[in-house]
Write a protein that holds these residues in place. Sequence first.
Motif, short mmCIF file in Angstrom:
data_model
loop_
_atom_site.label_atom_id
_atom_site.label_comp_id
_atom_site.label_asym_id
_atom_site.label_seq_id
_atom_site.Cartn_x
_atom_site.Cartn_y
_atom_site.Cartn_z
N LYS A 43 -1.79 4.68 0.44
CA LYS A 43 -1.63 3.70 -0.57
C LYS A 43 -2.54 3.45 -1.78
N SER A 59 -4.46 0.53 2.80
CA SER A 59 -3.39 1.20 4.38
C SER A 59 -4.05 0.87 5.69
N ALA A 84 -7.55 0.94 9.00
CA ALA A 84 -7.45 2.04 8.49
C ALA A 84 -9.16 2.10 9.74
N GLU A 110 -5.64 7.22 9.63
CA GLU A 110 -5.40 7.04 8.57
C GLU A 110 -5.18 8.27 8.02
#
Length: 534
Positions: free
Chosen positions: A64, A376, A398, A417
Amino acid sequence: MKKRTKGILAFAFLGGIMVTSGVTIAIPGLDPGENTPEITITGTPADNFPDADRPRFCGSGNAKSTDFVTEYSIPTECTNPLAIVTDYDGNVWFTQTNTGKLAKFDPNTETFTEYDNPTWPKNGRSMMWGIDYAPDGSVWFTDETFDSVWKFSTFDEKYDRLGYPSEGDSLPQRLQVDGSKIIINDFTGNKITFLDPNQSSEDVNYLSIPSPVDDSVTADFAVDAENNVWFTNWLFQQGGILVKFNQNGYFDSVANSNEQLLPLLDFIEIYQLPVQLLTPNGAVVSDDGKIWLADTTSSSFFSFDPITEEFTQYSTADPLLSTYGNQTGVIKSPISRPYWIDTDNQGRIIFNEQNANNISVFDPKSQSLVAYHVPSKNPYWGDCDPGTGMMLADCGLAQIFDFTVHGEQIWFTEWVENNIGVVDTSIPLPLELQLGSETLSLSSGEVEHVTALVYPKTTASIGASVILAPTHDFIKTVLTHDSTETFQLNSNGSQTIHFDIIATDGAVSGTYKILVGVQTSDVAIGKFITVTIE
């Protein structure tokens, strides 16, 4: 058994298994197949985990981005990226816990290259906490599971493994190339180790300096302008000391004598850590000679002035609710857990807030703190399950365990992640904060009214919340004059925050810092008020 114990100890000491104050999540150690239910063979590093554990360790979604943070997904599944460094050209190098490989990311082409390590054991896993780039084009990194230091040549793309002196329960952790030496702290082995990088893997000589406090851990270190090595010794949840080691004096004396080791006490100075500083992991020296320490069992970071021999405590904002979820309601005091700490070429102090999912930048000159929120999140690392088996969206951590600074960019890894990311600190912030008072004096029992003005720097409407974060319980902050904890900032107006600072009865005399600021969904912007209690 020793290797598994090391992995669990490292997580426990460093906050890896602890989500927030008072809450822990039971996780497998570095042998994730302990209670192996079903394992679906995929031919990827994910095969090191049972199917049920893969969302927790291999990632929960796609990379993201925000206005300030850009993430990149590592092509290979479930690598667990950890230590990270940049080279002189801006390429990003990082270690992979779950593969034993070193990987490179080229920011210009946005491509990854992962380098197979032919000597790495099949299904081997290791927390590789330390990494640095040497002037000769080699990348050095530590490996705790196999008690190793690795050298990777970026020219011929070959690995060399150097065995690390592992008397007792060693854990080679952080690593720094320092001129003609490589310095490593042995976290559980309680020593600082010096290595000549020009040695071959067949003939390795180390010089290990035992730490002053027995049965303690030896955490991160920093080298000042006079080549002194600063590091901390501490006992878990009991505090410890800051150590200054005169390495020039020591090595000069060794060279002029017939002894290989000399009494350590002749070359060290010891400073007692403040009682509030329990787990100083990260350490760095700023341009003005101050030592900065990150405390992983609180929401604080500290400076130490070697001239006055005084510590100053700074607090971060509380983590956003989205990082820990609190669906069970048991988390009463969420903490941000500052972890490692560094400086940039502007003299700013950079640190990662593990439990807040932030990369933070503190400017000692302006006494300002900007925390960039990483988008994230992995819900298996927070209290994100409402009891129905459904994970909340945008909740969790994360596990940002390492970062590196390159110009105005801060690169970081997301251990659970399978991403790396970058913060661009050159991007203008969406708002500006001005304090009505930057310093004030109070007596015990006295109250002072203070204001802060928030100005928009963008045309977009911004939802924000107020940050008021003192460092001690005997200093209170209370919103007044109908100021609310949350507000909407529009482009055509400003917001005034009114609050009282209270020195309670019995407040201890001294100088303290209070963080005042504003939190948005992507960034927190604050400044410190210096409060003197007489």
